[in-house]
Structures are given as C-alpha cells and as structure tokens.
Design a protein around this motif. Sequence first.
Motif, PDB file in Angstrom:
ATOM      1  N   TRP A  77       0.818  -1.211   0.000  1.00 58.17           N
ATOM      2  CA  TRP A  77       0.000   0.000   0.000  1.00 58.17           C
ATOM      3  C   TRP A  77       0.847   1.254   0.000  1.00 58.17           C
ATOM      4  CZ3 TRP A  77       0.855   2.804   4.489  1.00 58.17           C
ATOM      5  CH2 TRP A  77       1.201   2.102   5.648  1.00 58.17           C
ATOM      6  N   PHE A  78       0.222   2.323  -0.488  1.00 60.56           N
ATOM      7  CA  PHE A  78       0.847   3.642  -0.482  1.00 60.56           C
ATOM      8  C   PHE A  78       0.002   4.572   0.369  1.00 60.56           C
ATOM      9  CE2 PHE A  78       1.030   8.011  -1.987  1.00 60.56           C
ATOM     10  CZ  PHE A  78       2.391   8.260  -1.929  1.00 60.56           C
ATOM     11  N   ASP A 113      -6.140   8.470  -6.785  1.00 58.76           N
ATOM     12  CA  ASP A 113      -6.152   7.243  -5.991  1.00 58.76           C
ATOM     13  C   ASP A 113      -4.973   7.165  -5.034  1.00 58.76           C
ATOM     14  OD1 ASP A 113      -8.483   6.404  -7.128  1.00 58.76           O
ATOM     15  OD2 ASP A 113      -7.528   5.117  -8.625  1.00 58.76           O
ATOM     16  N   ALA A 114      -3.826   7.727  -5.430  1.00 54.86           N
ATOM     17  CA  ALA A 114      -2.637   7.646  -4.583  1.00 54.86           C
ATOM     18  C   ALA A 114      -2.777   8.445  -3.295  1.00 54.86           C
ATOM     19  CB  ALA A 114      -1.407   8.122  -5.355  1.00 54.86           C
ATOM     20  N   ASN A 159       9.668   3.457  -7.053  1.00 57.29           N
ATOM     21  CA  ASN A 159       8.424   2.698  -7.168  1.00 57.29           C
ATOM     22  C   ASN A 159       8.668   1.355  -7.860  1.00 57.29           C
ATOM     23  OD1 ASN A 159       6.079   2.107  -9.382  1.00 57.29           O
ATOM     24  ND2 ASN A 159       5.193   2.639  -7.397  1.00 57.29           N
ATOM     25  N   ALA A 193       3.073  11.688  -5.532  1.00 55.40           N
ATOM     26  CA  ALA A 193       2.220  10.613  -5.008  1.00 55.40           C
ATOM     27  C   ALA A 193       1.882   9.615  -6.112  1.00 55.40           C
ATOM     28  CB  ALA A 193       0.951  11.201  -4.404  1.00 55.40           C
ATOM     29  N   ASP A 194       1.616  10.113  -7.315  1.00 55.92           N
ATOM     30  CA  ASP A 194       1.292   9.219  -8.427  1.00 55.92           C
ATOM     31  C   ASP A 194       2.507   8.392  -8.840  1.00 55.92           C
ATOM     32  OD1 ASP A 194      -1.328  10.169  -8.548  1.00 55.92           O
ATOM     33  OD2 ASP A 194      -0.788  11.783  -9.926  1.00 55.92           O
ATOM     34  N   GLY A 197       3.287   5.958  -5.796  1.00 60.24           N
ATOM     35  CA  GLY A 197       2.201   5.066  -5.415  1.00 60.24           C
ATOM     36  C   GLY A 197       1.647   4.229  -6.541  1.00 60.24           C
ATOM     37  N   ARG A 198       2.245   4.310  -7.717  1.00 62.36           N
ATOM     38  CA  ARG A 198       1.726   3.582  -8.874  1.00 62.36           C
ATOM     39  C   ARG A 198       1.640   2.077  -8.591  1.00 62.36           C
ATOM     40  NH1 ARG A 198       1.261   4.250 -14.412  1.00 62.36           N
ATOM     41  NH2 ARG A 198       1.634   2.388 -15.673  1.00 62.36           N
ATOM     42  N   THR A 203      -1.993  -0.654  -4.375  1.00 64.04           N
ATOM     43  CA  THR A 203      -3.415  -0.457  -4.104  1.00 64.04           C
ATOM     44  C   THR A 203      -3.910  -1.176  -2.851  1.00 64.04           C
ATOM     45  OG1 THR A 203      -3.946  -2.342  -5.532  1.00 64.04           O
ATOM     46  CG2 THR A 203      -3.901  -0.159  -6.564  1.00 64.04           C
TER      47      THR A 203
END
Length: 528
Positions: free
Chosen positions: A49-50, A70-71, A306, A353-354, A357-358, A361
Amino acid sequence: MSAPVAAPRRRLSVSRLFVVLAVVAALVAGVLFALNWVQSSAAAAAKPWFAGYTDVTATPTFAFETPKGDAGRNVVLSFIVSSTEDACTPSWGAAYTVEQASAQLDLDRRIARLKQAGGDVAVSFGGQRNDELALRCTDTDQLVAAYAGVVDHYDLSTIDLDIEGASLADATAGERRAEAIARLQDTRRAAGKPLAVWLTLPVTPDGLAPEGQKVVQQMLADKVDIAGVNAMTMDFGQSLKKGTSLADGAESALVRVQRQLGVMYRQAGTTLSDPTLWSKVGMTPMIGQNDVEEEVLGLDAAKKLNAFATSHGIGRVSMWSLNRDVTCGANYVTLKVVSDSCSGVDQKGRRFADALGRGLTGELAFAAGKVTTEEPTDARDLTDDPAKSPYQIWTSDGAYLQGTKVVWHHNVYEAKWWTRGDLPDDPVLNAWETPWTLVGPVLPGETPIPQPTLPAGTYPGWKGTDQYDKGDRVLFDGVPFEAKWWTQGDSPAAASSDPDSSPWTPLTEKQIREALSGASDGGVTPAS
C-alpha cells in the motif's frame, strides 16, 4: 515329456513409461511448488500500500479529505506527541489535544469524509520536532492509555511509530514503548480489533544504525507483532558516497534493512522467508528538496523507487509529504530552503504521489489481521558447482585479498579487505562487521572467469630477519604484500587484524594483474 513354457515377461509400454515419468515429475514439482508457496503465499496475499504523510498542524492546512487521485486516498496523519502541559496526554504537534483538533481543525469530520470516499488513515506517533509519548510519559499504565486513547478515538487499524532524535537515543523510553505497545496490541487482538504497528526509523545506505536496531529488538523481545520497518530514505548526508544518487542510496538502504530484519527475527527465534521479510519493509523518501542541500529527489527518481518497491514486494511506500507535493510558487524566495508546502522542484503538473504510489493499491488495515509466524527454511541445495560458478568457491582456509570475488551458496561476494575464515553470508547486523559485500546471484549459464594468480617465486617469501623498504613486495602464506614503510620483524599476518598500524598491505587484484603484466614484459624478477 515336454519342458514347461515360461510365462511371458511383462514389458512397460512407451505410453506407460511416459505416464510414470509424468507422475514422478508431478510429485517433484508438487514438493517444490509447496515449498515455494509456503514461503511466498503470505507475502503474495498482502497487497503493498501507499500512503503519504500529512502534517496535520502545518499551515496552510492540507485538504487530505479531498484527495486528487487514488494515490492520495490513504494518508498517515502526523504527528501525535506529548502535550506540553501533561507528558501522558497525546497532542497533535504539541499544539492541539485530540479534542481541540476536532473542534479547531475539524479533524474528525475530515477523517470521516475521507473514509466515506473509500480512503483510510493511519496515525504517526513521534517525529523529529517534539517528544514521542514514551520519552516523557514514564508511567507505563498511563502510556498504554495514551496510545489506546488515540487508537480508539480514530478507530485505527494501523499506527506508525516515528522514532528519531532524542527518542531514538533513549533506550529506557524504548523499553517503555515496547511494553506499552505489546499490551495495547494484545488487548486489541483479544477484542477482535487487531492493530498493525509500523516502526519508522532513520537509515543510511548501510541500513539501520545500532540505535534503530535496538528499537526493533526491543519490540520483538516484548512480542510486539510489528507489521514492518519503514525506512526513512532521506537526508543521508555524508553517509551517501560522492557520486551516488539519492535513489541508489535508498535502494542500498532497503536491501540492508531487509537483511537486518531477517537477522533480528532469527535472533528472536523466528525464521522468515525473503518474500515475507520484503513485505515487512517500507520506505519513505522526502520528495523534492531534502534537508541536506545537495540531496534532491526528482520525479524520475521517484519512479525508479516505485519500480524497486514493486519488483521486490515491499509492503509499504510513503513520502514526506502530501503537503509538499506541488511546485513552489514564484514568490518562494529560494528553493534550497525546504518548504512545508511545496517540493522545491518543478513538477510540471505531475505529482510525486502518483509516481511513488503507482500500482500500490493495498489496504492499510490488511497487516493488522496478520500474525507473524515461523516459516520453513529454504530447502534448496546450496552446493556450489565449480563448472557453473564465475569465480572461485569460498573455502574456510582460503585467503582473499581486497577486491577478490568468490561464490558462496549461489551468490557472488566481493572482499572489502583481506580476509580468511569469514563466512560470506554470516548473518551480521551491520555491514562493517563483515569483510564481504554481496554483489548478487550467480546467473544462469555462467562459467568460470579466469582469475589471476602469481607464479611461485614471483616475490621472495617474508622472513622476520630481513629488512624491507617502502615498496618491497613479499609472499606470505601465498598472499602478496607490499611494505608501506621500512620494517623488520613485523609479520604481514597483522595486516588483517590491524591494517592501519601494520607496515604491510596486501596487493589488490588490480595490482596482481599489473604484476603479471610486468612479469610478461620482463618487469618482475622472480625470487631466486
């Protein structure tokens, strides 16, 4: 009377033979699959998770309750610390009690709004600026109540203990913290509300320092089931070698933290597989301009981290901080001074964050329900095959010069200094405790690489009665040494245990190659 007719022999048809072979192959594959499944199923089931950190008390106020993507749907709210009025009363940044934050920051309603939209929150205790609760709250019962009050108020499944500064150095506070968290976790589990506990600790490219190791060991000794160790991959300073990027330094730190965790768990009586250990590693870089002026993490480096996290199965990625995930405005005077509200780099409309955090989920609450248990050890055959090893296979009686590469248990190691008898995979906590650096695994299809060796008599054997000037070379137990200054009677054997004061230094592999080249050109005269 005629002779009896012998019964015909039954032959195994080709089709039956294939069936037998298939069954045997299936059995072998099943055993291997089962072992691999046991070692990796827990880690595979856990979705990484991020969640970026959000400074609750920073101005301007960051609207975490309305994430931009979403991130940003999961956040780590920071920091709960001791109140200035009462050491055992939790507060947000020593500025607001839990009740005051609800009234003046509308924090409870904002959290409810985020959860309503499918997000979740963890809460971080500690940080650099103020006092983590265990540092000043010396009554363990009150300390348990303080932690529990925050967990219950915000109905948390996950907490984060950010231990740095004075809290990191105080071992007594660490013992109180471990006891209190163990009691809190046991109580929550008995009530059917398990609690995941992450330890956020500073690191260098060599991993956790002894103080950070102590925090983990205290938790394990008190039977705290830690979700993992979140490495603060930032502000490396002088520990980051010149020419090494911030991302490469972070990756080095994460590899070493994973290994250190494995050692500490074994010391605590629990053996864990590599996938499980990676799922217990987290990373938190500081986006953009770091506190160390020379250290800047750009968006490309964030993507690189990431990729490392997803390829290794790291359990958690965070960043400091969501407040800063925007390009600084034109009125910000100097980008070299760290801002609480912008990154200090031109993000061109993109978000850290994107990038970080890619693909991550997973849910914050997942680790809360997991219980760390003993796992079977690796049953692979670790015998090294000389025909498939690029370098010599390590032996306990071999002497290895600085820079020498060896193979051990299907991995390649390189000697940091002259060594003999030191296991390459000895489970030490700190890199400086071993003369070996792990280079990586032996690759499929590799064959031996010719290694340079000095012919007998290339240099004279060392004698205690002889005098040697600076630059003279000798052989000692087959290892070539060079004199650093005039010496007589000083054995080269001391060079391994006390290299600074020894007048002798072993030749490197490069020097040996040069010596061999000189010999072929007539530049080296063998001893008579």
